[in-house]
Scaffold this active site. Structure first.
Site, PDB file in Angstrom:
ATOM      1  N   TYR A 141     -12.430  -5.597   9.415  1.00 29.63           N
ATOM      2  CA  TYR A 141     -11.799  -5.264  10.699  1.00 29.63           C
ATOM      3  C   TYR A 141     -11.785  -6.474  11.626  1.00 29.63           C
ATOM      4  O   TYR A 141     -12.804  -6.758  12.282  1.00 29.63           O
ATOM      5  CB  TYR A 141     -12.572  -4.084  11.338  1.00 29.63           C
ATOM      6  CG  TYR A 141     -12.595  -2.896  10.404  1.00 29.63           C
ATOM      7  CD1 TYR A 141     -11.650  -1.896  10.506  1.00 29.63           C
ATOM      8  CD2 TYR A 141     -13.529  -2.830   9.355  1.00 29.63           C
ATOM      9  CE1 TYR A 141     -11.632  -0.837   9.608  1.00 29.63           C
ATOM     10  CE2 TYR A 141     -13.517  -1.777   8.443  1.00 29.63           C
ATOM     11  CZ  TYR A 141     -12.558  -0.793   8.574  1.00 29.63           C
ATOM     12  OH  TYR A 141     -12.526   0.246   7.666  1.00 29.63           O
TER      13      TYR A 141
ATOM     14  N   GLU B 203       0.838  -1.207   0.000  1.00 30.02           N
ATOM     15  CA  GLU B 203       0.000   0.000   0.000  1.00 30.02           C
ATOM     16  C   GLU B 203       0.872   1.257   0.000  1.00 30.02           C
ATOM     17  O   GLU B 203       1.839   1.353   0.757  1.00 30.02           O
ATOM     18  CB  GLU B 203      -0.913   0.007   1.232  1.00 30.02           C
ATOM     19  CG  GLU B 203      -1.832   1.217   1.237  1.00 30.02           C
ATOM     20  CD  GLU B 203      -2.918   1.103   2.306  1.00 30.02           C
ATOM     21  OE1 GLU B 203      -3.730   0.178   2.226  1.00 30.02           O
ATOM     22  OE2 GLU B 203      -2.908   1.954   3.206  1.00 30.02           O
TER      23      GLU B 203
HETATM   24  P1  FAD Z   1     -18.168   0.675   6.079  1.00 29.43           P
HETATM   25  O1  FAD Z   1     -18.016  -0.649   5.452  1.00 29.43           O
HETATM   26  O2  FAD Z   1     -19.272   1.550   5.574  1.00 29.43           O
HETATM   27  O3  FAD Z   1     -18.348   0.436   7.647  1.00 29.43           O
HETATM   28  C1  FAD Z   1     -18.245   1.538   8.550  1.00 29.43           C
HETATM   29  C2  FAD Z   1     -19.091   1.254   9.786  1.00 29.43           C
HETATM   30  O4  FAD Z   1     -20.471   1.275   9.426  1.00 29.43           O
HETATM   31  C3  FAD Z   1     -18.857  -0.139  10.380  1.00 29.43           C
HETATM   32  O5  FAD Z   1     -18.981  -0.037  11.765  1.00 29.43           O
HETATM   33  C4  FAD Z   1     -19.976  -0.972   9.790  1.00 29.43           C
HETATM   34  O6  FAD Z   1     -20.306  -2.090  10.599  1.00 29.43           O
HETATM   35  C5  FAD Z   1     -21.096   0.047   9.749  1.00 29.43           C
HETATM   36  N1  FAD Z   1     -22.091  -0.217   8.713  1.00 29.43           N
HETATM   37  C6  FAD Z   1     -21.875  -0.631   7.454  1.00 29.43           C
HETATM   38  N2  FAD Z   1     -23.025  -0.724   6.771  1.00 29.43           N
HETATM   39  C7  FAD Z   1     -24.015  -0.331   7.627  1.00 29.43           C
HETATM   40  C8  FAD Z   1     -25.415  -0.203   7.518  1.00 29.43           C
HETATM   41  N3  FAD Z   1     -26.064  -0.465   6.388  1.00 29.43           N
HETATM   42  N4  FAD Z   1     -26.103   0.251   8.604  1.00 29.43           N
HETATM   43  C9  FAD Z   1     -25.478   0.546   9.771  1.00 29.43           C
HETATM   44  N5  FAD Z   1     -24.132   0.427   9.915  1.00 29.43           N
HETATM   45  C10 FAD Z   1     -23.421  -0.003   8.860  1.00 29.43           C
HETATM   46  N6  FAD Z   1      -9.659   5.834   4.710  1.00 29.43           N
HETATM   47  C11 FAD Z   1      -9.423   6.836   3.805  1.00 29.43           C
HETATM   48  O7  FAD Z   1      -9.859   7.959   4.038  1.00 29.43           O
HETATM   49  N7  FAD Z   1      -8.699   6.611   2.666  1.00 29.43           N
HETATM   50  C12 FAD Z   1      -8.210   5.401   2.348  1.00 29.43           C
HETATM   51  O8  FAD Z   1      -7.572   5.229   1.311  1.00 29.43           O
HETATM   52  C13 FAD Z   1      -8.425   4.318   3.274  1.00 29.43           C
HETATM   53  N8  FAD Z   1      -7.961   3.073   3.021  1.00 29.43           N
HETATM   54  C14 FAD Z   1      -8.253   2.046   3.877  1.00 29.43           C
HETATM   55  C15 FAD Z   1      -7.803   0.750   3.583  1.00 29.43           C
HETATM   56  C16 FAD Z   1      -8.067  -0.299   4.446  1.00 29.43           C
HETATM   57  C17 FAD Z   1      -7.583  -1.694   4.090  1.00 29.43           C
HETATM   58  C18 FAD Z   1      -8.788  -0.072   5.653  1.00 29.43           C
HETATM   59  C19 FAD Z   1      -9.046  -1.197   6.599  1.00 29.43           C
HETATM   60  C20 FAD Z   1      -9.239   1.206   5.960  1.00 29.43           C
HETATM   61  C21 FAD Z   1      -8.985   2.275   5.080  1.00 29.43           C
HETATM   62  N9  FAD Z   1      -9.432   3.564   5.345  1.00 29.43           N
HETATM   63  C22 FAD Z   1      -9.192   4.593   4.443  1.00 29.43           C
HETATM   64  C23 FAD Z   1     -10.167   3.861   6.589  1.00 29.43           C
HETATM   65  C24 FAD Z   1     -11.707   3.709   6.425  1.00 29.43           C
HETATM   66  O9  FAD Z   1     -12.198   4.696   5.558  1.00 29.43           O
HETATM   67  C25 FAD Z   1     -12.320   3.824   7.827  1.00 29.43           C
HETATM   68  O10 FAD Z   1     -11.947   2.722   8.604  1.00 29.43           O
HETATM   69  C26 FAD Z   1     -13.819   4.046   7.887  1.00 29.43           C
HETATM   70  O11 FAD Z   1     -14.155   4.359   9.246  1.00 29.43           O
HETATM   71  C27 FAD Z   1     -14.680   2.842   7.520  1.00 29.43           C
HETATM   72  O12 FAD Z   1     -14.624   2.573   6.198  1.00 29.43           O
HETATM   73  P2  FAD Z   1     -15.335   1.233   5.613  1.00 29.43           P
HETATM   74  O13 FAD Z   1     -15.173   1.318   4.155  1.00 29.43           O
HETATM   75  O14 FAD Z   1     -14.840   0.046   6.308  1.00 29.43           O
HETATM   76  O15 FAD Z   1     -16.856   1.555   6.011  1.00 29.43           O
END
Ligand code: FAD
Length: 288
Positions: free
Chosen positions: A145, A17
């Protein structure tokens, strides 16, 4: 090449990454680091996206540079926070015009100093993943996670949401960094029970300096740090050379154990440091 096809053709998959620079003047510096890392035997490299779009142009630029100039499969991250549906449509058109085929669909977190509507387009990564799939021609990854996303009340709820995200069109998953492999194995068992069966690649971040410790704790959303890891930090935090060596050895140990336990892939959070990436890959090379 679609990353899902790489997972279908080999196991384990190795990826790095990269984060793009905020300033234009630093693009060449990052490209130089990417070029050095591209000499290592890796399967793809991902490029992060500044939530709120602070460095979005550079995400696309670096992702297409690695693909076009270095023949490395690229994965461009994309967050929906602070983006309208039209913003996302424009970015997808840009990625497509540059020939970027793989996107990591993310929700993102509130950008610093941002006071506008947080989710004017899509509220969760699952909605973004669905929109990307509808747009067409992209392979889509998602984040997961092992120790529960901080916004979730518990791991079961988080895995339920993860299942919805995969059902919305996510082809593979990349984990948040973790330092305790048992946390990953427990999580993998829960995913299998839930019927989540896309490939899951494990995010490993090598500790290379004392300044990184606090950042790691924040970035990882509170990943547990086993006593072996904590003892290493307290023993060497005042000796930079020893801490770096021990941190790299710890990451190597984690990777060897994960690969021995039939992992789909390892995603190294390289922090744009070719030297660290090379040190690790030199030791684990023949495992991939
Ligand atoms: P989601 O999958 O939407 O989940 C977020 C939260 O919402 C979780 O608690 C989930 O359980 C909950 N949730 C999901 N769907 C629903 C629903 N329908 N109703 C209620 N709750 C729900 N951040 C950046 O800004 N830029 C990056 O390039 C970046 N790269 C990353 C790469 C990796 C491998 C990881 C692990 C994280 C990265 N992040 C990045 C951080 C990420 O944006 C944060 O962790 C963010 O808080 C969650 O993103 P997510 O896509 O997992 O969200």
């Amino acid at each position: 090449m679609f990353i899902k096809d790489i997972f279908n053709s080999k196991k384990p998959v190795l990826s790095f990454e990269i984060f793009p620079p905020k300033q234009e003047s630093k693009v060449e510096e990052v490209e130089k680091a990417v070029k050095e890392m591209a000499n290592l035997p890796i399967d793809y490299m991902s490029v992060t996206y500044g939530a709120g779009g602070s460095n979005s142009k550079n995400t696309a630029r670096i992702a297409s540079y690695m693909k076009d100039n270095l023949s490395v499969t690229s994965l461009a991250h994309l967050t929906c926070v602070a983006n309208t549906k039209d913003d996302i449509e424009n970015i997808l058109n840009e990625y497509k015009s540059l020939g970027i085929e793989n996107i990591l669909a993310l929700r993102g977190d509130k950008p610093r100093d941002y006071d506008g509507e947080l989710f004017p387009g899509y509220s969760h990564a699952s909605e973004l993943a669905e929109a990307i799939k509808k747009h067409g021609c992209f392979c889509v990854g998602g984040a997961c996670y092992p120790e529960c996303h901080p916004d979730s009340p518990n791991i079961d709820v988080d895995i339920e949401n993860l299942k919805n995200k995969v059902d919305a069109g996510v082809d593979f998953l990349v984990t948040q960094m973790f330092f305790d492999n048992n946390a990953f194995y427990n999580f993998r068992d829960k995913m299998i029970k839930k019927g989540i069966n896309v490939p899951v690649t494990a995010g490993i971040m090598p500790l290379t300096n004392a300044g990184q410790i606090q950042r790691m704790a924040i970035l990882s959303g509170g990943a547990s740090m086993p006593s072996k890891f904590m003892k290493m930090i307290s023993r060497y935090e005042d000796n930079p050379a020893a801490l770096k060596q021990a941190g790299i050895a710890y990451a190597v140990d984690q990777i060897i154990e994960l690969v021995s336990n039939d992992i789909d892939g390892i995603h190294l959070y390289t922090m744009n440091k070719p030297e660290t990436a090379e040190k690790i890959v030199t030791v684990i090379n023949s495992l991939f």
